[in-house]
Enzyme design. Structure first.
Site, PDB file in Angstrom:
ATOM      1  N   GLU A 254     -12.142   1.113  18.077  1.00 56.67           N
ATOM      2  CA  GLU A 254     -13.054   1.001  17.228  1.00 56.67           C
ATOM      3  C   GLU A 254     -14.456   0.379  17.661  1.00 56.67           C
ATOM      4  O   GLU A 254     -14.364  -0.729  17.994  1.00 56.67           O
ATOM      5  CB  GLU A 254     -12.734   0.467  15.826  1.00 56.67           C
ATOM      6  CG  GLU A 254     -11.399   1.301  15.229  1.00 56.67           C
ATOM      7  CD  GLU A 254     -11.120   0.645  13.838  1.00 56.67           C
ATOM      8  OE1 GLU A 254     -11.492  -0.199  13.393  1.00 56.67           O
ATOM      9  OE2 GLU A 254      -9.988   1.365  13.361  1.00 56.67           O
TER      10      GLU A 254
ATOM     11  N   CYS B 209      -4.239   5.526   7.383  1.00 57.66           N
ATOM     12  CA  CYS B 209      -5.061   4.566   6.805  1.00 57.66           C
ATOM     13  C   CYS B 209      -4.736   2.870   7.197  1.00 57.66           C
ATOM     14  O   CYS B 209      -5.251   2.120   6.467  1.00 57.66           O
ATOM     15  CB  CYS B 209      -5.354   4.523   5.271  1.00 57.66           C
ATOM     16  SG  CYS B 209      -6.465   6.310   5.172  1.00 57.66           S
ATOM     17  N   ALA B 210      -3.771   2.901   7.888  1.00 54.32           N
ATOM     18  CA  ALA B 210      -3.199   1.711   8.111  1.00 54.32           C
ATOM     19  C   ALA B 210      -3.877   0.917   9.384  1.00 54.32           C
ATOM     20  O   ALA B 210      -4.838  -0.044   9.117  1.00 54.32           O
ATOM     21  CB  ALA B 210      -1.528   1.793   8.260  1.00 54.32           C
ATOM     22  N   ARG B 211      -3.235   1.005  10.508  1.00 50.78           N
ATOM     23  CA  ARG B 211      -3.799   0.541  11.831  1.00 50.78           C
ATOM     24  C   ARG B 211      -3.978   1.363  12.988  1.00 50.78           C
ATOM     25  O   ARG B 211      -2.972   2.530  13.022  1.00 50.78           O
ATOM     26  CB  ARG B 211      -2.595  -0.444  12.437  1.00 50.78           C
ATOM     27  CG  ARG B 211      -3.092  -1.961  11.487  1.00 50.78           C
ATOM     28  CD  ARG B 211      -4.344  -2.375  11.832  1.00 50.78           C
ATOM     29  NE  ARG B 211      -4.694  -3.748  11.078  1.00 50.78           N
ATOM     30  CZ  ARG B 211      -5.085  -3.957   9.872  1.00 50.78           C
ATOM     31  NH1 ARG B 211      -5.669  -2.840   9.342  1.00 50.78           N
ATOM     32  NH2 ARG B 211      -5.380  -5.130   9.303  1.00 50.78           N
TER      33      ARG B 211
ATOM     34  N   ASP C  93      -8.680   7.019   9.216  1.00 49.98           N
ATOM     35  CA  ASP C  93      -9.456   6.067   8.912  1.00 49.98           C
ATOM     36  C   ASP C  93      -9.500   5.013   9.813  1.00 49.98           C
ATOM     37  O   ASP C  93     -10.643   4.088   9.944  1.00 49.98           O
ATOM     38  CB  ASP C  93      -9.267   5.451   7.472  1.00 49.98           C
ATOM     39  CG  ASP C  93     -10.208   4.333   7.006  1.00 49.98           C
ATOM     40  OD1 ASP C  93     -11.567   4.973   6.969  1.00 49.98           O
ATOM     41  OD2 ASP C  93     -10.021   3.321   6.577  1.00 49.98           O
TER      42      ASP C  93
ATOM     43  N   HIS D 174     -13.122   3.410   9.035  1.00 54.28           N
ATOM     44  CA  HIS D 174     -12.514   2.211   8.674  1.00 54.28           C
ATOM     45  C   HIS D 174     -12.928   1.892   7.176  1.00 54.28           C
ATOM     46  O   HIS D 174     -13.335   0.734   6.988  1.00 54.28           O
ATOM     47  CB  HIS D 174     -12.672   1.128   9.605  1.00 54.28           C
ATOM     48  CG  HIS D 174     -11.370   0.241   9.558  1.00 54.28           C
ATOM     49  ND1 HIS D 174     -10.805  -0.369  10.625  1.00 54.28           N
ATOM     50  CD2 HIS D 174     -10.588  -0.039   8.671  1.00 54.28           C
ATOM     51  CE1 HIS D 174      -9.781  -1.091  10.307  1.00 54.28           C
ATOM     52  NE2 HIS D 174      -9.846  -0.991   9.070  1.00 54.28           N
TER      53      HIS D 174
ATOM     54  N   ASP E  87      11.573   2.801   5.955  1.00 52.76           N
ATOM     55  CA  ASP E  87      11.108   1.413   6.079  1.00 52.76           C
ATOM     56  C   ASP E  87      12.640   0.834   6.420  1.00 52.76           C
ATOM     57  O   ASP E  87      13.456   0.463   5.524  1.00 52.76           O
ATOM     58  CB  ASP E  87      10.702   0.905   4.936  1.00 52.76           C
ATOM     59  CG  ASP E  87      10.158  -0.708   5.197  1.00 52.76           C
ATOM     60  OD1 ASP E  87      10.659  -1.503   5.848  1.00 52.76           O
ATOM     61  OD2 ASP E  87       8.995  -0.971   4.516  1.00 52.76           O
TER      62      ASP E  87
ATOM     63  N   GLY F 236     -11.069   1.538   4.623  1.00 51.14           N
ATOM     64  CA  GLY F 236     -10.113   1.082   3.570  1.00 51.14           C
ATOM     65  C   GLY F 236     -10.178   0.255   2.461  1.00 51.14           C
ATOM     66  O   GLY F 236      -9.797   0.534   1.168  1.00 51.14           O
ATOM     67  N   ALA F 237     -10.920  -0.836   2.985  1.00 49.35           N
ATOM     68  CA  ALA F 237     -11.400  -1.771   1.872  1.00 49.35           C
ATOM     69  C   ALA F 237     -12.645  -1.585   1.080  1.00 49.35           C
ATOM     70  O   ALA F 237     -13.149  -2.427   0.417  1.00 49.35           O
ATOM     71  CB  ALA F 237     -11.109  -3.184   2.480  1.00 49.35           C
TER      72      ALA F 237
ATOM     73  N   ILE G 267       0.627  -1.134  -0.028  1.00 48.79           N
ATOM     74  CA  ILE G 267      -0.129  -0.181  -0.115  1.00 48.79           C
ATOM     75  C   ILE G 267       1.150   1.273  -0.005  1.00 48.79           C
ATOM     76  O   ILE G 267       0.629   2.290  -0.812  1.00 48.79           O
ATOM     77  CB  ILE G 267      -0.887  -0.057   1.344  1.00 48.79           C
ATOM     78  CG1 ILE G 267      -1.978  -1.226   1.187  1.00 48.79           C
ATOM     79  CG2 ILE G 267      -1.676   1.255   1.251  1.00 48.79           C
ATOM     80  CD1 ILE G 267      -2.756  -1.425   2.377  1.00 48.79           C
TER      81      ILE G 267
END
Length: 529
Positions: free
Chosen positions: A260, A229-231, A255, A279, A170, A281-282, A151
């Site tokens: 949650e 928008c990850a975790r 997101d 949430h 990274d 994202g998907a 992503i």
């Protein structure tokens, strides 16, 4: 065979299971936990998204169950350990939401630059206030991408198309991979200091929780715009709130959240410069159709005795092979995670060597297990036996496998070496001992040791001076940490010695600091196997 589709997936996925694969399908969306327990009594597979919880109780109530398929990335709603104990395959669909999440991330970035949601709300209230909604451009601004996986890489591509400079943090990404993606490798501090925009794309692990906290915001430019928008939990929400209030952060887009659904009284809800989504994202038609069809195909493959794909708890091999390879898979995973925890973050090569009886086995699954072990603390829940090689490739790490016929001194032995870009080598070796194949670590960084590969290990390198064993034992005893096993190793008297201490519980931060502060200690690592 019967399949329970407990959460709503793509109708094309259900149709595939029912018509093309020929299974009996029960669609029971929104069932209570009690109803699920009743429905699973005679099913062979369960398909879920994130709503239905597949607990230990559910697994125990399903004696015929062979596979649980999660249409999505995470498996937080599945008790993977309990499933593994019962021989149930747990699978997910890690690639299906990549584009959807990348596009949502970039939507948040655009809304952080141009306050479109706020302006739209103002217009619907009958206002016309152009001056209140002035924004900034993305062109020639610096975007810091924290985590350059699938992503993060897609977000970087889109940012480059907008003329942005992309810095990528990274710690496991090789320079060659970054060069191919035309991004600049940077440290986390570099990104915090230079970025106009920051987006995070890391898994939530012990190392990444609250990666962006009060101290991180202090290092940032005034007027930063930040997105997640990850975790939830990678950005510390209380720290973000204060940074927004002070003006250090000009805008944010979230997101995902620490808890949650987001609490109704969360201060984030009332901040005008924050865009929140629940949430999503998907949540695109294409992503949901993709993961629905993909999980249906994967479930059908397992039930028909075919290939196991995207399993999070077992390799893609048949049941007979599992019985033979099981102990080797366990040892390999532990050696992989051990060497990752005693080596630097960035490496160029992972070299695996097999001796003895292992040479005659199909070592592909063992090699994948070692890679999965190495990646476990890096990639979190996304890593499994299927995608571990591609994740290593994405990091730019070359994997070498050697089968040796030389005498190694053991009936069977495997070694895992990691080589850094400057040529330094960090290593661990292990073997199986006894009738049950007990995993033992027999060498760490070219020092002979012998310790059971289980639980937590305190790995120490120290000057070989009198009293070290007693000193370490005293510190651990004071910390109420029980020593289960200990192995000592040295090359020459008075030189450098190794001490590997297997403990029942993890030493406290204070105890570890006390050990590291000892003049004789050169290296101290707590390794969790």
């Amino acid at each position: 065979m019967k399949i329970l589709v407990a959460d709503k997936i793509s109708p094309k996925g259900v149709e595939y299971l029912r018509k093309q694969a020929g299974f009996e399908v029960i669609e029971a969306y929104g069932s209570s936990p009690e109803k699920v327990l009743e429905l699973v009594k005679d099913v062979h597979a369960i398909a879920v998204r994130s709503e239905t919880k597949i607990t230990k109780q559910v697994l125990e109530a399903a004696p015929l169950l062979k596979v649980v398929g999660r249409a999505g990335v995470g498996v937080d709603n599945v008790d993977v350990e309990a499933a593994t104990e019962r021989g149930v395959v747990v699978m997910n669909t890690p690639a299906g939401n990549t584009i959807a999440t990348a596009e949502l991330t970039f939507t948040h970035i655009l809304c952080g630059a141009r306050p479109v949601p706020q302006a739209a709300a103002s217009m619907k209230n009958g206002e016309w206030n152009r001056k209140a909604f002035s924004g900034i451009e993305l062109f020639r601004k610096t975007l810091g991408v924290i985590g350059l996986g699938r992503i993060g890489g897609e977000v970087a591509k889109r940012a480059q198309a907008f003329g942005m400079r992309v810095l990528a943090y990274d710690p496991y990404l090789a320079p060659s991979r970054a060069k191919a993606m035309q991004v600049e490798i940077a440290t986390l501090d570099d990104i915090l200091a230079q970025a106009d925009y920051i987006t995070v794309h890391m898994p939530l692990t012990e190392d990444t929780k609250y990666m962006i906290d009060e101290a991180a915001f202090e290092k940032c430019k005034k007027g930063l715009r930040i997105f997640n928008c990850a975790r939830g939990g990678i950005i510390k929400e209380s720290a973000l709130v204060e940074a927004l209030k002070s003006g250090k952060v000009a805008a944010a887009g979230l997101d995902v959240f620490e808890g949650e659904p987001l609490a109704k009284d969360s201060p984030l809800r009332s901040m005008p410069n924050v865009v929140l989504t629940p949430h999503l994202g998907a949540s695109t038609a294409e992503a949901q159709e993709s993961v629905g069809i993909e999980i249906a195909e994967q479930i059908a493959d397992v039930l028909k005795g075919g290939v196991i794909r995207n399993a999070v708890n077992m390799p893609s091999i048949d049941e007979a092979a599992i019985k033979i390879l099981g102990p080797y898979l366990d040892l390999g995973a532990k050696l992989g995670t051990l060497v990752q925890q005693i080596s630097p973050q960035q490496i160029s090569t992972l070299r695996i060597t097999y001796w003895g009886k292992i040479v005659d086995l199909d070592a592909n699954a063992i090699t994948r297990s070692i890679q999965r072990g190495y990646l476990r603390r890096i990639s979190g829940e996304q890593v499994n036996f299927v995608n571990a090689p591609s994740l290593m490739q994405r990091l730019g790490v070359q994997v070498e496998t050697i089968k040796s016929n030389n005498d190694c001194g053991y009936t069977e032995l495997m070694a895992v070496d990691v080589i850094t870009p400057d040529g330094k080598i960090y290593s661990a070796q292990g073997t199986l001992i006894g009738k049950g194949g007990q995993p033992r670590i027999v060498n760490i960084n070219s020092r002979e040791v012998e310790v059971l590969a289980e639980g937590g290990l305190l790995v120490l390198e120290n000057s070989d001076v009198p009293g070290m064993v007693g000193t370490i034992g005293t510190i651990l005893g004071k910390d109420k940490v029980n020593i289960a096993d200990m192995s000592l190793s040295r090359l020459t008297p008075g030189g450098t010695a190794y001490m590997v201490v297997r403990v029942d519980t993890e030493p406290s931060e204070a105890a570890r600091k006390e050990i590291k502060a000892l003049p004789a200690i050169k290296m101290a690592k707590f390794v969790q196997l």
